[in-house]
Design a protein around this motif. Structure first.
Motif, PDB file in Angstrom:
ATOM      1  N   CYS A  81      -9.317   3.377   3.145  1.00 36.15           N
ATOM      2  CA  CYS A  81      -8.705   4.841   3.931  1.00 36.15           C
ATOM      3  C   CYS A  81      -8.116   2.977   4.690  1.00 36.15           C
ATOM      4  CB  CYS A  81      -9.871   4.353   5.192  1.00 36.15           C
ATOM      5  SG  CYS A  81      -9.418   5.378   6.794  1.00 36.15           S
ATOM      6  N   GLU A 108      -5.851  11.916   2.664  1.00 35.50           N
ATOM      7  CA  GLU A 108      -4.935  11.390   2.919  1.00 35.50           C
ATOM      8  C   GLU A 108      -5.699   9.410   2.466  1.00 35.50           C
ATOM      9  OE1 GLU A 108      -0.979   9.976   5.203  1.00 35.50           O
ATOM     10  OE2 GLU A 108      -0.174  11.890   3.649  1.00 35.50           O
ATOM     11  N   PRO A 132      -4.667   3.011   7.015  1.00 36.67           N
ATOM     12  CA  PRO A 132      -3.583   3.622   7.543  1.00 36.67           C
ATOM     13  C   PRO A 132      -2.772   2.274   8.177  1.00 36.67           C
ATOM     14  CG  PRO A 132      -5.266   4.310   8.901  1.00 36.67           C
ATOM     15  CD  PRO A 132      -5.914   3.418   7.939  1.00 36.67           C
ATOM     16  N   GLU A 133      -1.678   2.760   8.007  1.00 40.36           N
ATOM     17  CA  GLU A 133      -0.375   1.299   8.936  1.00 40.36           C
ATOM     18  C   GLU A 133      -0.905   0.508  10.030  1.00 40.36           C
ATOM     19  OE1 GLU A 133       4.659   0.997   9.831  1.00 40.36           O
ATOM     20  OE2 GLU A 133       3.424   3.344   9.220  1.00 40.36           O
ATOM     21  N   GLN A 182      -4.917   5.242   1.208  1.00 39.30           N
ATOM     22  CA  GLN A 182      -3.911   4.449   0.660  1.00 39.30           C
ATOM     23  C   GLN A 182      -4.405   4.110  -0.450  1.00 39.30           C
ATOM     24  OE1 GLN A 182      -5.023   4.993   3.911  1.00 39.30           O
ATOM     25  NE2 GLN A 182      -2.999   6.704   4.363  1.00 39.30           N
ATOM     26  N   ARG A 226       0.627  -0.909  -0.146  1.00 41.38           N
ATOM     27  CA  ARG A 226       0.328   0.396   0.050  1.00 41.38           C
ATOM     28  C   ARG A 226       0.923   1.056   0.051  1.00 41.38           C
ATOM     29  NH1 ARG A 226      -2.972  -0.164   5.944  1.00 41.38           N
ATOM     30  NH2 ARG A 226      -3.332  -3.264   5.485  1.00 41.38           N
ATOM     31  N   ARG A 227       0.309   2.395  -0.751  1.00 45.15           N
ATOM     32  CA  ARG A 227       1.040   2.997  -0.723  1.00 45.15           C
ATOM     33  C   ARG A 227      -0.175   4.716   0.040  1.00 45.15           C
ATOM     34  NH1 ARG A 227      -0.169   6.255  -5.388  1.00 45.15           N
ATOM     35  NH2 ARG A 227      -0.907   4.668  -7.080  1.00 45.15           N
ATOM     36  N   ASP A 228       0.426   5.894   0.602  1.00 46.21           N
ATOM     37  CA  ASP A 228      -0.151   7.211   0.283  1.00 46.21           C
ATOM     38  C   ASP A 228      -0.747   7.525  -0.439  1.00 46.21           C
ATOM     39  OD1 ASP A 228      -0.427   6.076   3.382  1.00 46.21           O
ATOM     40  OD2 ASP A 228       1.938   7.346   3.461  1.00 46.21           O
ATOM     41  N   GLU A 261      -3.032  11.478  -2.068  1.00 45.06           N
ATOM     42  CA  GLU A 261      -4.247  12.736  -1.967  1.00 45.06           C
ATOM     43  C   GLU A 261      -5.043  12.477  -2.180  1.00 45.06           C
ATOM     44  OE1 GLU A 261      -2.214  16.070  -1.290  1.00 45.06           O
ATOM     45  OE2 GLU A 261      -1.565  15.292   0.703  1.00 45.06           O
TER      46      GLU A 261
END
Length: 215
Positions: free
Chosen positions: A124, A80, A126-127, A82, A67-69, A71
């Motif tokens: 959505c 922001e 996040p890490e 993913q 996965r990558r962030d 916008e």
């Protein structure tokens, strides 16, 4: 027997619970058209004529590859999110029905063929969160044979062009500990139904003709 549920009542109070929180949940459709060679058990296609074919699919596995962030504009706001790469493994089988030398209808199923599809989904996620996907069980999922080539004599392989479609639930989760205002649940009392003897019901009388009133 009447059931008194009030005896099980408790006061609401703050409780600390560990649950799986859903960060995101969406559905996604995988639709593919592929030319696939299907192998059948040795000799199972020999002598079959007037062939028709159907196919079936099963989503075996869905794994995250990374996965990558990213916008994204959501409404008027920059958020922001993913971009998550998912790899789906799908099993496809081909069913061929034909007439054998004795004139009977015979259906033969191929060995399963595994195909892999990779796609990117915006979530959505996040890490630390976990992304998983499963196939929905409804009539939307399906497989259709567009065309196929009948096998030559002595050949146990049929190449078919298939269209497959799988709808998936994609869920992002994380284990959290929450404080909630709640009370403990209790099992309900057992319901006991007692058999009772039926009451005799007499047929209606004809009082205008019998018994006669001699008063």
């Amino acid at each position: 027997m009447a059931i008194n549920l009030e005896q099980f009542a408790q006061e609401f109070r703050p409780e600390c619970i560990q649950v799986c929180k859903v960060y995101d949940w969406t559905t996604n459709v995988v639709a593919i058209t592929r030319d696939i060679p299907f192998t059948f058990p040795t000799g199972s296609l020999a002598g079959l004529t007037n062939l028709t074919a159907d196919c079936s699919i099963t989503l075996l596995e869905c794994t995250e590859e990374g996965r990558r962030d990213i916008e994204c504009m959501v409404g008027d706001e920059t958020v922001e999110l993913q971009a998550v790469t998912l790899t789906k493994t799908i099993s496809v089988t081909l069913e061929v029905t034909g007439t054998n030398a004795a004139g009977a209808q015979v259906t033969v199923t191929s060995n399963p063929v595994t195909i892999t599809i990779t796609e990117e989904v915006i979530l959505c996620a996040p890490e630390g969160t976990t992304v998983c996907c499963t196939s929905t069980s409804d009539t939307f999922n399906g497989c259709r044979v567009i065309s196929f080539t009948p096998p030559a004599a002595g050949v146990d392989t049929i190449t078919a062009t298939i269209f497959a479609r799988v709808c998936q639930n994609i869920v992002v989760t994380f284990e959290v500990i929450l404080e909630v205002f709640a009370k403990f649940c209790q099992p309900r009392p057992q319901i006991i139904c007692e058999d009772e003897c039926p009451v005799d019901v007499f047929p209606p009388q004809c009082p205008t003709i019998f018994p006669l009133n001699h008063e």
